[in-house]
Design a protein around this motif. Structure first.
Motif, PDB file in Angstrom:
ATOM      1  N   TRP A  32      -2.176  -7.866   1.497  1.00  0.00           N
ATOM      2  CA  TRP A  32      -0.954  -7.068   1.469  1.00  0.00           C
ATOM      3  C   TRP A  32      -1.197  -5.707   0.820  1.00  0.00           C
ATOM      4  O   TRP A  32      -0.735  -4.680   1.320  1.00  0.00           O
ATOM      5  N   LEU A  35      -3.040  -3.657   3.314  1.00  0.00           N
ATOM      6  CA  LEU A  35      -2.192  -3.273   4.453  1.00  0.00           C
ATOM      7  C   LEU A  35      -1.209  -2.159   4.090  1.00  0.00           C
ATOM      8  O   LEU A  35      -0.937  -1.285   4.899  1.00  0.00           O
ATOM      9  N   THR A  36      -0.689  -2.204   2.881  1.00  0.00           N
ATOM     10  CA  THR A  36       0.339  -1.237   2.484  1.00  0.00           C
ATOM     11  C   THR A  36      -0.211  -0.066   1.680  1.00  0.00           C
ATOM     12  O   THR A  36       0.507   0.903   1.457  1.00  0.00           O
ATOM     13  N   PRO A  83      -8.019  -6.105   6.135  1.00  0.00           N
ATOM     14  CA  PRO A  83      -6.678  -6.389   5.586  1.00  0.00           C
ATOM     15  C   PRO A  83      -5.912  -7.431   6.400  1.00  0.00           C
ATOM     16  O   PRO A  83      -5.261  -8.308   5.828  1.00  0.00           O
ATOM     17  N   ALA A  84      -5.998  -7.335   7.731  1.00  0.00           N
ATOM     18  CA  ALA A  84      -5.291  -8.315   8.567  1.00  0.00           C
ATOM     19  C   ALA A  84      -5.871  -9.703   8.361  1.00  0.00           C
ATOM     20  O   ALA A  84      -5.126 -10.687   8.248  1.00  0.00           O
TER      21      ALA A  84
END
Length: 178
Positions: A32, A35-36, A83-84
């Motif tokens: 997370w 990703l962010t 990240p995924a």
């Protein structure tokens, strides 16, 4: 002995659920944030490549060569994949869905991080991931695997309800009646 205990025991199932949730939280949290937070693996890859040369190399030369010639040129792919992958491994472990596969993919990522010279919590997560994989479906019984795996087994292992002997018996009956 331990393998059977991990795979069948109810106390092991509870322990594995706690371990699975902890490992899942660590993965989903890391994913997370990447990703962010605008993740870029190029600095990590360059650092690992630098650790693969010289007298005090802490990264194997073959791995450094892979990073230099495959991973670094494909860094845009890894900027999405890492990240995924971390997020999906965490989600799978927390929900208890495809638990063994999620833990196996976590092991693959932990191994890649360790080969790249990063220790951090990777050793602990790797060992806990191995325990989850060894325990097989028992690790996901308190989770969605309890319903998902039997459903998938039913889809892929449907029994043929027409035995082969039955049509032959019908042919023999027809011959007798003629």
């Amino acid at each position: 002995m331990f393998n059977n205990w991990f795979r069948t025991n109810k106390a092991a199932m509870v322990l594995l659920t706690i371990v699975r949730l902890y490992v899942g939280y660590k993965w989903i949290d890391a994913g997370w944030h990447k990703l962010t937070g605008g993740f870029d693996a190029s600095g990590f890859l360059k650092g690992a490549i630098a650790k693969s040369v010289g007298e005090d190399a802490t990264v194997q030369a073959w791995w450094g060569s892979f990073l230099q010639h495959a991973a670094l040129p494909g860094v845009d792919f890894f900027n999405v994949l890492v990240p995924a992958g971390e997020f999906l491994v965490g989600l799978g472990l927390i929900l208890g869905t495809f638990t063994t596969f999620a833990a196996l993919m976590g092991i693959v990522m932990n191994t890649a991080y360790l080969l790249s010279g990063t220790v951090s919590t990777n050793v602990q997560l790797l060992l806990m991931g191995i325990i989850i994989v060894v325990s097989s479906a028992n690790a996901g019984k308190v989770g969605l695997d309890h319903w998902v795996l039997p459903y998938l087994r039913g889809l892929f292992h449907k029994k043929n309800h027409t035995p082969l002997a039955q049509p032959l018996a019908s042919v023999q009956t027809i011959k007798r009646s003629v």
